[in-house]
Design an enzyme around this catalytic site. Structure first.
Site, short mmCIF file in Angstrom:
data_model
loop_
_atom_site.label_atom_id
_atom_site.label_comp_id
_atom_site.label_asym_id
_atom_site.label_seq_id
_atom_site.Cartn_x
_atom_site.Cartn_y
_atom_site.Cartn_z
N LYS A 149 57.31 -57.26 -12.64
CA LYS A 149 58.57 -56.59 -12.29
C LYS A 149 59.61 -57.58 -11.79
O LYS A 149 60.80 -57.39 -12.02
CB LYS A 149 58.32 -55.50 -11.24
CG LYS A 149 57.62 -54.30 -11.85
CD LYS A 149 57.93 -53.03 -11.10
CE LYS A 149 57.32 -51.84 -11.85
NZ LYS A 149 57.36 -50.61 -11.09
N LYS A 193 52.33 -52.52 -23.08
CA LYS A 193 51.98 -51.19 -22.56
C LYS A 193 53.17 -50.24 -22.70
O LYS A 193 54.31 -50.65 -22.52
CB LYS A 193 51.65 -51.42 -21.07
CG LYS A 193 51.00 -50.29 -20.37
CD LYS A 193 50.95 -50.60 -18.88
CE LYS A 193 52.30 -50.48 -18.23
NZ LYS A 193 52.32 -50.11 -16.83
N LYS A 239 58.38 -46.79 -19.29
CA LYS A 239 59.70 -46.15 -19.27
C LYS A 239 60.81 -47.17 -19.50
O LYS A 239 61.79 -46.90 -20.16
CB LYS A 239 59.94 -45.49 -17.91
CG LYS A 239 59.12 -44.25 -17.70
CD LYS A 239 59.08 -43.87 -16.22
CE LYS A 239 57.77 -43.18 -15.91
NZ LYS A 239 57.48 -43.07 -14.49
#
Ligand code: AMP
Ligand code: TRP
Length: 339
Positions: free
Chosen positions: A120, A200, A203
């Protein structure tokens, strides 16, 4: 749900309201939540982790709506609010309180190892805030504040669960054995890849099939989805073990269908087009009732707020019980003194 069946093991899990849920969330976690609740062997709490969602850039107005949308998706997917507790994380401030206390027993080195933080902070280079780094402590608090022992999640959360157990151990060792060590519970599809086949399903990566996509949109995305790259045309032998379409089949198609696909893909008798068409039919059959329930419930804001309010009350009662023990054990505050 009453507070009575104390002997049942307690489940807690949650999802971030960072956008519409996708079939990775559903097949990786939510569907498992529904099955576990319906099996009736646990006491279950599910939260919408809005306090986690603020660790990446967001719009407050949009977050408000996304929290309600997430609640609608949980219920539309089959979570029965009569059989489990559904609530919003920030409605129960005991979570963030415990997170702060737990941060005092969490080594920096352990946080530094978290792969989700590394991913992230790479993805959001312009906003690497302290909350993104301490995110797993809040997740540990979400679980430990209910002394939950079973945490149904996708495999990307297994490392966070290891850290949660480590934090519980450190707290228990330093103060008093207040917390059980929770374990992850993986579904049959703990990692769904995106339709691009590269990473993966997620969103933020624009590679998802969303839970509330229209049947047409689902069809379009599946048609263009990545399969075994060595299977170029019908007649070529394929390897279902590395095909995301096959992974999704395993969650939505019958065992007999799955067995036949496996065999016919390997022999070359089954082409990707036919295999994908069958997946569309089966996936849409599973998503149809979810879409219908979501449309009805989405229009009934009052009912959704009622469910979340109920959830907040039940969750607060349980969380406050733990927090009283925690404050007392850690020597914090004076509210628990006999007058
Ligand atoms: P998040 O959207 O990151 O809040 O994830 C919510 C839940 O869905 C967690 O239990 C994740 O492990 C699970 N999940 C998210 N993406 C996937 C995926 N692509 N495959 C399987 N499970 C997933
Ligand atoms: N960290 C999880 C994710 O990104 C979401 C989450 C927050 C969670 N708190 C939790 C999951 C507690 C299970 C239990 O998907």
């Amino acid at each position: 749900m009453s507070d009575q069946p104390k002997q049942k093991p307690r489940i807690l899990s949650g999802m971030q309201p960072t956008g519409g849920l996708h079939i990775g969330n559903y097949l990786g976690a939510l569907k498992n939540w529904v099955n576990l609740v319906n099996a009736g062997e646990h006491e279950a709490l599910f939260c919408i982790v809005d306090a986690h969602a603020i660790t990446i850039d967001y719009d407050p107005q949009q977050l408000k709506q996304r929290i309600l949308d997430a609640a609608v998706s949980y219920i539309a997917a089959g979570l029965d609010p009569e059989k489990c507790t559904i609530f919003v994380q920030s409605d129960v401030p005991q979570h963030t309180e415990l997170a702060w206390y737990l941060s005092a027993v969490t080594p920096m080195g352990d946080l530094n190892r978290m792969t989700q933080f590394k991913e992230k902070s790479d993805e959001h280079k312009e906003n690497v805030n302290a909350g993104l780094f301490t995110y797993p402590i809040l997740m540990a608090a979400d679980i430990l504040v209910y002394r939950a022992t079973v945490v149904p999640v996708g495999d990307d959360q297994v490392q966070h669960l290891e850290l949660t157990r480590e934090i519980a151990r450190r707290f228990n060792h330093r103060f008093k054995a207040l917390f059980p060590e929770p374990k992850p519970l993986l579904s049959a599809a703990p990692r769904i890849m995106g339709v691009d086949g590269k990473t993966k399903m997620s969103k933020s990566r624009g590679n998802s099939i969303d839970l509330l996509d229209t049947p047409k949109a689902v069809e379009k995305k599946i048609k263009s989805a990545f399969t075994d790259p060595n299977k170029l045309r019908q007649g070529d032998a394929g390897n279902p073990d590395i095909c995301n379409i096959f992974t999704i089949h395993k969650s939505v198609s019958s065992p007999a269908e799955v067995e036949q696909i496996d065999r016919d893909c390997r022999s070359g008798a089954l082409g990707c087009g036919t295999c994908k068409a069958l997946l569309c039919t089966n996936l849409n059959r599973e998503l149809d009732p979810i879409r219908e329930r979501a449309a009805a419930l989405g229009a009934d804001r009052k009912r959704v707020l009622e469910i979340l309010d109920n959830g907040r009350e039940q969750a607060t009662r349980l969380a406050e019980r733990t927090m009283r023990d925690v404050r007392k054990t850690m020597g914090l505050g004076t509210g628990h003194y006999k007058k």
